[in-house]
Motif scaffolding. Structure first.
Motif, PDB file in Angstrom:
ATOM      1  N   TYR A   9       0.820  -1.209   0.000  1.00 39.05           N
ATOM      2  CA  TYR A   9       0.000   0.000   0.000  1.00 39.05           C
ATOM      3  C   TYR A   9       0.855   1.261   0.000  1.00 39.05           C
ATOM      4  O   TYR A   9       0.601   2.205  -0.746  1.00 39.05           O
ATOM      5  CB  TYR A   9      -0.924  -0.002   1.219  1.00 39.05           C
ATOM      6  CG  TYR A   9      -1.749   1.257   1.344  1.00 39.05           C
ATOM      7  CD1 TYR A   9      -2.821   1.486   0.486  1.00 39.05           C
ATOM      8  CD2 TYR A   9      -1.451   2.220   2.311  1.00 39.05           C
ATOM      9  CE1 TYR A   9      -3.582   2.637   0.584  1.00 39.05           C
ATOM     10  CE2 TYR A   9      -2.202   3.372   2.419  1.00 39.05           C
ATOM     11  CZ  TYR A   9      -3.265   3.577   1.553  1.00 39.05           C
ATOM     12  OH  TYR A   9      -4.015   4.722   1.644  1.00 39.05           O
TER      13      TYR A   9
ATOM     14  N   SER B   8       1.630   3.843  -6.123  1.00 39.90           N
ATOM     15  CA  SER B   8       1.291   5.221  -6.464  1.00 39.90           C
ATOM     16  C   SER B   8       0.079   5.248  -7.368  1.00 39.90           C
ATOM     17  O   SER B   8      -0.167   4.319  -8.153  1.00 39.90           O
ATOM     18  CB  SER B   8       2.462   5.917  -7.149  1.00 39.90           C
ATOM     19  OG  SER B   8       2.636   5.412  -8.461  1.00 39.90           O
ATOM     20  N   MET B   9      -0.678   6.328  -7.290  1.00 38.37           N
ATOM     21  CA  MET B   9      -1.844   6.489  -8.154  1.00 38.37           C
ATOM     22  C   MET B   9      -1.417   6.625  -9.613  1.00 38.37           C
ATOM     23  O   MET B   9      -2.144   6.209 -10.519  1.00 38.37           O
ATOM     24  CB  MET B   9      -2.657   7.698  -7.699  1.00 38.37           C
ATOM     25  CG  MET B   9      -3.242   7.559  -6.299  1.00 38.37           C
ATOM     26  SD  MET B   9      -4.497   6.264  -6.188  1.00 38.37           S
ATOM     27  CE  MET B   9      -5.975   7.198  -6.639  1.00 38.37           C
TER      28      MET B   9
ATOM     29  N   LYS C 132      -4.688   9.739 -14.369  1.00 42.53           N
ATOM     30  CA  LYS C 132      -4.802   9.788 -12.912  1.00 42.53           C
ATOM     31  C   LYS C 132      -6.019  10.596 -12.465  1.00 42.53           C
ATOM     32  O   LYS C 132      -6.715  10.178 -11.527  1.00 42.53           O
ATOM     33  CB  LYS C 132      -3.520  10.355 -12.291  1.00 42.53           C
ATOM     34  CG  LYS C 132      -3.557  10.293 -10.757  1.00 42.53           C
ATOM     35  CD  LYS C 132      -2.192  10.533 -10.132  1.00 42.53           C
ATOM     36  CE  LYS C 132      -1.757  11.980 -10.267  1.00 42.53           C
ATOM     37  NZ  LYS C 132      -0.558  12.269  -9.451  1.00 42.53           N
TER      38      LYS C 132
ATOM     39  N   TYR D 273      -9.110   9.469  -9.730  1.00 38.44           N
ATOM     40  CA  TYR D 273      -9.616  10.279  -8.613  1.00 38.44           C
ATOM     41  C   TYR D 273     -11.093  10.601  -8.792  1.00 38.44           C
ATOM     42  O   TYR D 273     -11.858  10.650  -7.819  1.00 38.44           O
ATOM     43  CB  TYR D 273      -8.802  11.564  -8.477  1.00 38.44           C
ATOM     44  CG  TYR D 273      -7.485  11.377  -7.764  1.00 38.44           C
ATOM     45  CD1 TYR D 273      -7.454  11.111  -6.399  1.00 38.44           C
ATOM     46  CD2 TYR D 273      -6.267  11.484  -8.438  1.00 38.44           C
ATOM     47  CE1 TYR D 273      -6.253  10.946  -5.728  1.00 38.44           C
ATOM     48  CE2 TYR D 273      -5.053  11.321  -7.778  1.00 38.44           C
ATOM     49  CZ  TYR D 273      -5.063  11.052  -6.425  1.00 38.44           C
ATOM     50  OH  TYR D 273      -3.876  10.883  -5.760  1.00 38.44           O
TER      51      TYR D 273
ATOM     52  N   ASN E 116     -12.067   8.798  -5.798  1.00 39.63           N
ATOM     53  CA  ASN E 116     -11.854   9.850  -4.794  1.00 39.63           C
ATOM     54  C   ASN E 116     -10.434   9.980  -4.244  1.00 39.63           C
ATOM     55  O   ASN E 116      -9.878  11.064  -4.258  1.00 39.63           O
ATOM     56  CB  ASN E 116     -12.823   9.681  -3.617  1.00 39.63           C
ATOM     57  CG  ASN E 116     -14.265   9.733  -4.059  1.00 39.63           C
ATOM     58  OD1 ASN E 116     -14.629  10.541  -4.916  1.00 39.63           O
ATOM     59  ND2 ASN E 116     -15.081   8.845  -3.513  1.00 39.63           N
ATOM     60  N   SER E 117      -9.856   8.896  -3.711  1.00 38.62           N
ATOM     61  CA  SER E 117      -8.553   8.997  -3.067  1.00 38.62           C
ATOM     62  C   SER E 117      -7.891   7.628  -3.047  1.00 38.62           C
ATOM     63  O   SER E 117      -8.524   6.598  -3.325  1.00 38.62           O
ATOM     64  CB  SER E 117      -8.700   9.511  -1.630  1.00 38.62           C
ATOM     65  OG  SER E 117      -9.384   8.542  -0.834  1.00 38.62           O
ATOM     66  N   LYS E 118      -6.631   7.616  -2.687  1.00 37.10           N
ATOM     67  CA  LYS E 118      -5.918   6.341  -2.573  1.00 37.10           C
ATOM     68  C   LYS E 118      -6.553   5.475  -1.495  1.00 37.10           C
ATOM     69  O   LYS E 118      -6.691   4.254  -1.660  1.00 37.10           O
ATOM     70  CB  LYS E 118      -4.445   6.607  -2.241  1.00 37.10           C
ATOM     71  CG  LYS E 118      -3.579   5.352  -2.188  1.00 37.10           C
ATOM     72  CD  LYS E 118      -2.117   5.717  -1.897  1.00 37.10           C
ATOM     73  CE  LYS E 118      -1.251   4.477  -1.812  1.00 37.10           C
ATOM     74  NZ  LYS E 118       0.176   4.797  -1.521  1.00 37.10           N
ATOM     75  N   GLU E 119      -6.950   6.102  -0.394  1.00 39.03           N
ATOM     76  CA  GLU E 119      -7.576   5.360   0.693  1.00 39.03           C
ATOM     77  C   GLU E 119      -8.902   4.742   0.248  1.00 39.03           C
ATOM     78  O   GLU E 119      -9.173   3.562   0.540  1.00 39.03           O
ATOM     79  CB  GLU E 119      -7.819   6.282   1.899  1.00 39.03           C
ATOM     80  CG  GLU E 119      -6.559   6.748   2.603  1.00 39.03           C
ATOM     81  CD  GLU E 119      -5.878   7.912   1.871  1.00 39.03           C
ATOM     82  OE1 GLU E 119      -6.449   8.438   0.878  1.00 39.03           O
ATOM     83  OE2 GLU E 119      -4.757   8.278   2.274  1.00 39.03           O
ATOM     84  N   ASP E 120      -9.723   5.499  -0.457  1.00 43.70           N
ATOM     85  CA  ASP E 120     -10.999   4.975  -0.940  1.00 43.70           C
ATOM     86  C   ASP E 120     -10.788   3.876  -1.981  1.00 43.70           C
ATOM     87  O   ASP E 120     -11.542   2.896  -2.035  1.00 43.70           O
ATOM     88  CB  ASP E 120     -11.845   6.094  -1.542  1.00 43.70           C
ATOM     89  CG  ASP E 120     -12.415   7.028  -0.494  1.00 43.70           C
ATOM     90  OD1 ASP E 120     -12.414   6.648   0.700  1.00 43.70           O
ATOM     91  OD2 ASP E 120     -12.858   8.134  -0.857  1.00 43.70           O
TER      92      ASP E 120
END
Length: 222
Positions: free
Chosen positions: A31, A35-36, A47, A51, A55-59
């Protein structure tokens, strides 16, 4: 002649494509290192589009955990033929579990390694998946025990610990199997059946192992 129009990919298909790329990247790189940019390139999208969808890397990571957890639980449940004897049901479930984790090693890495070590929110997602599998195994063992003992009221708590131990052993064995060349899902399932079923079989037959009586501590010398 006008320009040829390309067919627009449905959002759901595009999103699964992104999740496929994310699972592969998270599973192989971890994790923190993923990278995105790398995920977007592997998915063949920009990229900003990743998003926009997730939304985000966490999502994105959470979505990966949920998808792969759902797939694993479904594979185990679908693999069990409930009309067979208890040992065959357990065999079916274990074989389905090891086959799925072997066929999807990156997904198993996400669930078994990455999600558990990168925050409470991610770990909670995996815990929910694990609880569902433990409940399924508990119900399987309890049904067999009720039939064997002719006791339809036998509470599930009597075998809940066995289910926890069995699932924990399966998780560890899956990690070892995926890291060991030449070990098949069938061999892994056979190993765990040989380890577990002799005890479970005796329990079903009313021959549980019992610990020895407590002995008093030795008296101090002198």
């Amino acid at each position: 002649m006008g320009a040829v129009k390309t067919k627009r990919m449905p959002r759901a298909v595009r999103e699964q494509q992104m999740l496929d790329a994310a699972v592969r990247t998270f599973g192989q790189r971890g994790y923190g290192a993923a990278s995105m940019d790398e995920i977007a390139e592997l998915a063949g999208v920009s990229k900003p589009l990743v998003y926009l969808y997730l939304n985000s890397k966490e999502d994105l990571f959470t979505a990966c955990i949920r998808r792969e957890a759902t797939a694993l639980v479904a594979a185990v449940q679908a693999g069990v033929r409930t009309y067979l004897p208890a040992d065959r049901q357990l065999w079916d479930g274990l074989r389905a579990f090891f086959a799925h984790t072997a066929q999807h090693p990156d997904a198993w890495s996400v669930l078994h390694l990455q999600a558990r070590t990168h925050g409470e929110v991610f770990a909670a997602e995996v815990t929910a998946m694990r609880d569902e599998i433990v409940t399924f195994v508990t119900q399987l063992i309890a049904a067999a025990a009720r039939e064997a003992h002719r006791n339809p009221d036998l509470p599930e708590r009597e075998v809940a610990g066995l289910a926890e131990a069995l699932v924990g052993a399966a998780e560890s064995l899956a990690a070892w199997t995926n890291a060991t060349e030449g070990v098949t899902a069938r061999q892994a399932a056979t190993t765990l059946m040989n380890f577990a079923w002799s005890g479970l079989g005796d329990l079903m037959a009313g021959r549980p192992w019992t610990p020895p009586e407590e002995e008093p501590p030795p008296r101090p010398a002198g």
